[in-house]
Structures are given as structure tokens and as C-alpha cells.
Design a protein around this motif. Structure first.
Motif, PDB file in Angstrom:
ATOM      1  N   MET A  49      -0.252 -17.047   0.296  1.00 37.42           N
ATOM      2  CA  MET A  49      -0.828 -15.931  -0.468  1.00 37.42           C
ATOM      3  C   MET A  49      -2.091 -16.365  -1.201  1.00 37.42           C
ATOM      4  O   MET A  49      -3.073 -15.635  -1.245  1.00 37.42           O
ATOM      5  CB  MET A  49       0.188 -15.379  -1.479  1.00 37.42           C
ATOM      6  N   ALA A  50      -2.073 -17.534  -1.782  1.00 33.50           N
ATOM      7  CA  ALA A  50      -3.245 -18.020  -2.503  1.00 33.50           C
ATOM      8  C   ALA A  50      -4.424 -18.185  -1.560  1.00 33.50           C
ATOM      9  O   ALA A  50      -5.556 -17.815  -1.878  1.00 33.50           O
ATOM     10  CB  ALA A  50      -2.923 -19.342  -3.196  1.00 33.50           C
ATOM     11  N   LEU A  51      -4.147 -18.717  -0.374  1.00 31.24           N
ATOM     12  CA  LEU A  51      -5.209 -18.877   0.619  1.00 31.24           C
ATOM     13  C   LEU A  51      -5.719 -17.529   1.103  1.00 31.24           C
ATOM     14  O   LEU A  51      -6.923 -17.326   1.265  1.00 31.24           O
ATOM     15  CB  LEU A  51      -4.710 -19.712   1.802  1.00 31.24           C
ATOM     16  N   LEU A  52      -4.816 -16.601   1.335  1.00 32.81           N
ATOM     17  CA  LEU A  52      -5.223 -15.267   1.760  1.00 32.81           C
ATOM     18  C   LEU A  52      -6.033 -14.563   0.686  1.00 32.81           C
ATOM     19  O   LEU A  52      -6.969 -13.832   0.979  1.00 32.81           O
ATOM     20  CB  LEU A  52      -3.992 -14.417   2.111  1.00 32.81           C
ATOM     21  N   GLY A  53      -5.679 -14.783  -0.564  1.00 30.60           N
ATOM     22  CA  GLY A  53      -6.371 -14.154  -1.679  1.00 30.60           C
ATOM     23  C   GLY A  53      -7.837 -14.516  -1.720  1.00 30.60           C
ATOM     24  O   GLY A  53      -8.664 -13.755  -2.211  1.00 30.60           O
ATOM     25  N   MET A  54      -8.175 -15.663  -1.203  1.00 28.68           N
ATOM     26  CA  MET A  54      -9.577 -16.071  -1.177  1.00 28.68           C
ATOM     27  C   MET A  54     -10.363 -15.274  -0.144  1.00 28.68           C
ATOM     28  O   MET A  54     -11.565 -15.139  -0.262  1.00 28.68           O
ATOM     29  CB  MET A  54      -9.674 -17.557  -0.855  1.00 28.68           C
ATOM     30  N   GLN A  55      -9.687 -14.762   0.881  1.00 34.43           N
ATOM     31  CA  GLN A  55     -10.367 -14.079   1.970  1.00 34.43           C
ATOM     32  C   GLN A  55     -10.112 -12.580   1.973  1.00 34.43           C
ATOM     33  O   GLN A  55     -11.000 -11.813   2.292  1.00 34.43           O
ATOM     34  CB  GLN A  55      -9.913 -14.660   3.306  1.00 34.43           C
ATOM     35  N   ALA A  56      -8.920 -12.157   1.653  1.00 27.40           N
ATOM     36  CA  ALA A  56      -8.551 -10.746   1.744  1.00 27.40           C
ATOM     37  C   ALA A  56      -8.784 -10.049   0.410  1.00 27.40           C
ATOM     38  O   ALA A  56      -8.674 -10.658  -0.643  1.00 27.40           O
ATOM     39  CB  ALA A  56      -7.087 -10.616   2.142  1.00 27.40           C
ATOM     40  N   HIS A  57      -9.110  -8.791   0.461  1.00 30.70           N
ATOM     41  CA  HIS A  57      -9.281  -7.996  -0.742  1.00 30.70           C
ATOM     42  C   HIS A  57      -8.379  -6.788  -0.645  1.00 30.70           C
ATOM     43  O   HIS A  57      -8.547  -5.965   0.243  1.00 30.70           O
ATOM     44  CB  HIS A  57     -10.738  -7.584  -0.914  1.00 30.70           C
ATOM     45  N   ALA A  58      -7.409  -6.708  -1.538  1.00 34.11           N
ATOM     46  CA  ALA A  58      -6.499  -5.572  -1.630  1.00 34.11           C
ATOM     47  C   ALA A  58      -5.590  -5.426  -0.417  1.00 34.11           C
ATOM     48  O   ALA A  58      -5.245  -4.327  -0.025  1.00 34.11           O
ATOM     49  CB  ALA A  58      -7.273  -4.287  -1.888  1.00 34.11           C
ATOM     50  N   ALA A  59      -5.186  -6.526   0.169  1.00 34.28           N
ATOM     51  CA  ALA A  59      -4.264  -6.488   1.299  1.00 34.28           C
ATOM     52  C   ALA A  59      -2.860  -6.125   0.827  1.00 34.28           C
ATOM     53  O   ALA A  59      -2.511  -6.315  -0.329  1.00 34.28           O
ATOM     54  CB  ALA A  59      -4.229  -7.842   2.007  1.00 34.28           C
ATOM     55  N   LEU A  60      -2.062  -5.579   1.744  1.00 30.78           N
ATOM     56  CA  LEU A  60      -0.647  -5.323   1.507  1.00 30.78           C
ATOM     57  C   LEU A  60       0.139  -6.244   2.417  1.00 30.78           C
ATOM     58  O   LEU A  60      -0.069  -6.248   3.631  1.00 30.78           O
ATOM     59  CB  LEU A  60      -0.281  -3.866   1.805  1.00 30.78           C
ATOM     60  N   ILE A  61       1.032  -7.032   1.822  1.00 33.91           N
ATOM     61  CA  ILE A  61       1.897  -7.923   2.587  1.00 33.91           C
ATOM     62  C   ILE A  61       3.326  -7.466   2.345  1.00 33.91           C
ATOM     63  O   ILE A  61       3.741  -7.308   1.192  1.00 33.91           O
ATOM     64  CB  ILE A  61       1.732  -9.396   2.153  1.00 33.91           C
ATOM     65  N   ILE A  62       4.072  -7.232   3.427  1.00 26.24           N
ATOM     66  CA  ILE A  62       5.477  -6.844   3.321  1.00 26.24           C
ATOM     67  C   ILE A  62       6.289  -7.943   3.980  1.00 26.24           C
ATOM     68  O   ILE A  62       6.130  -8.211   5.170  1.00 26.24           O
ATOM     69  CB  ILE A  62       5.753  -5.492   4.008  1.00 26.24           C
ATOM     70  N   THR A  80      -5.621 -10.089  -5.824  1.00 26.30           N
ATOM     71  CA  THR A  80      -6.070  -8.755  -5.414  1.00 26.30           C
ATOM     72  C   THR A  80      -5.148  -8.146  -4.366  1.00 26.30           C
ATOM     73  O   THR A  80      -5.403  -7.050  -3.879  1.00 26.30           O
ATOM     74  CB  THR A  80      -7.499  -8.813  -4.844  1.00 26.30           C
ATOM     75  N   ASN A  81      -4.076  -8.855  -4.018  1.00 24.65           N
ATOM     76  CA  ASN A  81      -3.174  -8.400  -2.970  1.00 24.65           C
ATOM     77  C   ASN A  81      -1.888  -7.825  -3.535  1.00 24.65           C
ATOM     78  O   ASN A  81      -1.445  -8.212  -4.609  1.00 24.65           O
ATOM     79  CB  ASN A  81      -2.841  -9.555  -2.022  1.00 24.65           C
ATOM     80  N   THR A  82      -1.281  -6.919  -2.782  1.00 29.66           N
ATOM     81  CA  THR A  82      -0.012  -6.297  -3.168  1.00 29.66           C
ATOM     82  C   THR A  82       1.070  -6.811  -2.225  1.00 29.66           C
ATOM     83  O   THR A  82       0.849  -6.897  -1.019  1.00 29.66           O
ATOM     84  CB  THR A  82      -0.116  -4.763  -3.079  1.00 29.66           C
ATOM     85  N   VAL A  83       2.227  -7.126  -2.793  1.00 31.16           N
ATOM     86  CA  VAL A  83       3.337  -7.680  -2.009  1.00 31.16           C
ATOM     87  C   VAL A  83       4.584  -6.830  -2.221  1.00 31.16           C
ATOM     88  O   VAL A  83       4.916  -6.472  -3.357  1.00 31.16           O
ATOM     89  CB  VAL A  83       3.652  -9.137  -2.422  1.00 31.16           C
ATOM     90  N   ALA A  84       5.255  -6.495  -1.136  1.00 35.02           N
ATOM     91  CA  ALA A  84       6.585  -5.901  -1.189  1.00 35.02           C
ATOM     92  C   ALA A  84       7.504  -6.906  -0.498  1.00 35.02           C
ATOM     93  O   ALA A  84       7.354  -7.188   0.694  1.00 35.02           O
ATOM     94  CB  ALA A  84       6.628  -4.561  -0.484  1.00 35.02           C
ATOM     95  N   ASP A  85       8.427  -7.477  -1.261  1.00 40.41           N
ATOM     96  CA  ASP A  85       9.297  -8.533  -0.756  1.00 40.41           C
ATOM     97  C   ASP A  85      10.726  -8.024  -0.697  1.00 40.41           C
ATOM     98  O   ASP A  85      11.253  -7.544  -1.699  1.00 40.41           O
ATOM     99  CB  ASP A  85       9.204  -9.748  -1.705  1.00 40.41           C
ATOM    100  N   PHE A  86      11.345  -8.120   0.473  1.00 39.18           N
ATOM    101  CA  PHE A  86      12.745  -7.727   0.655  1.00 39.18           C
ATOM    102  C   PHE A  86      13.532  -8.998   0.947  1.00 39.18           C
ATOM    103  O   PHE A  86      13.147  -9.806   1.781  1.00 39.18           O
ATOM    104  CB  PHE A  86      12.884  -6.707   1.789  1.00 39.18           C
TER     105      PHE A  86
END
Length: 145
Positions: free
Chosen positions: A11-24, A137-143
Motif C-alpha cells: 500500500m505504501a508503494l502504491l500510494g506513491m504512484q496511485a491517487h485515490a485508488a480503491l483496493i478491496i 490517498t487510497n481507500t481500502v475495504a478489507d474483508f
């Protein structure tokens, strides 16, 4: 524990590249189905956009860069096409609806969500928890179990 640690490093690595991504993420032993709820410049009320079903295998995840990445697959109900015009001040991820034996909607407060966390029974007969949060800047929904 190691799986969660690896997830946060990614997530930290993705945060450097992605803006406002949703990860489920599906940190359970059962395939699950979810729907994404969002809004955009043309559908301004929270949860106005509702995706078609997204199937996530056990111990897997899906990621969407912005609301337009759901336009083609799985698509939005009613054939709506989302737009990112106006930027993140205009569009956003509101909630994720879990469709197991029991259902739950987790997401931002003051939306269609039942709360930022909840629990329901999964299709395999076990209780699964859900938690919705923002990481950078990313949103996470964790199940998870």
C-alpha cells in the motif's frame, strides 16, 4: 500477521504512484462478492453509483484507480458511465457492499454505509468482518476472518 505487514508495504508503494485508488482485499478462505458504491460529477449524491457484482477469490484483492475504471468491467448498474471530471473534489468512493449469506455495507460516515466496520456471514458459513479506511490517498475495504 505477515500477510497484513506485506499488504501495508504494498500500500505504501502504491500510494506513491496511485491517487485515490480503491483496493478491496479478501483476507478470508471463501470467495466473496461485493459491489462498489460511489459518486461523481453527474451522480452527486453519496452512493449514487452502484457497480455490478465483483467476485474476489479467497486471499486475493482487486484495485481500481478511479471511478472510471469500473465503467467497462464490472460496469455500473443502469449502464451509467462514471466520470472523473472535476477531480477528487467531485468524485469519490463511498462504500463497499458485501454480498454474502448476510450482507453489510461498510464505508464513509454520512453515506449509505452501516459504518466503517461490520460483520456478516460469508457463503462458506463463517463470520467475516469488514473494515473501510483510508491509507494516504487510497481507500481500502478489507474483508477478513
Amino acid at each position: 500477521m505477515m500477510k497484513k505487514l506485506l499488504f501495508f508495504v504494498v500500500m505504501a508503494l502504491l500510494g506513491m504512484q496511485a491517487h485515490a485508488a480503491l483496493i478491496i482485499t479478501n483476507n478470508s478462505n471463501c470467495t466473496i462478492q461485493v459491489r462498489v458504491l460511489a459518486h461523481d460529477a453527474n451522480n452527486t449524491s453519496s452512493c449514487a453509483l452502484r457497480s455490478n457484482v465483483i467476485t474476489i477469490a479467497a486471499s486475493d484483492f482487486v484495485m481500481y484507480a478511479d471511478v472510471t475504471t469500473l465503467n467497462a468491467a464490472p460496469g455500473w448498474q443502469g449502464g451509467t458511465t462514471a466520470t472523473i471530471a472535476g477531480g477528487t473534489a467531485v468524485w469519490g468512493w463511498d462504500a463497499v457492499e458485501y454480498n454474502g449469506v448476510g450482507s453489510m455495507i461498510i464505508g464513509h460516515p454520512n453515506t449509505c454505509a452501516q459504518g466503517v466496520s461490520n460483520a456478516a456471514e460469508d457463503p462458506c458459513g463463517a463470520d467475516v468482518g469488514g473494515y473501510f479506511y483510508v491509507v494516504g490517498t487510497n481507500t481500502v475495504a478489507d474483508f477478513f476472518y
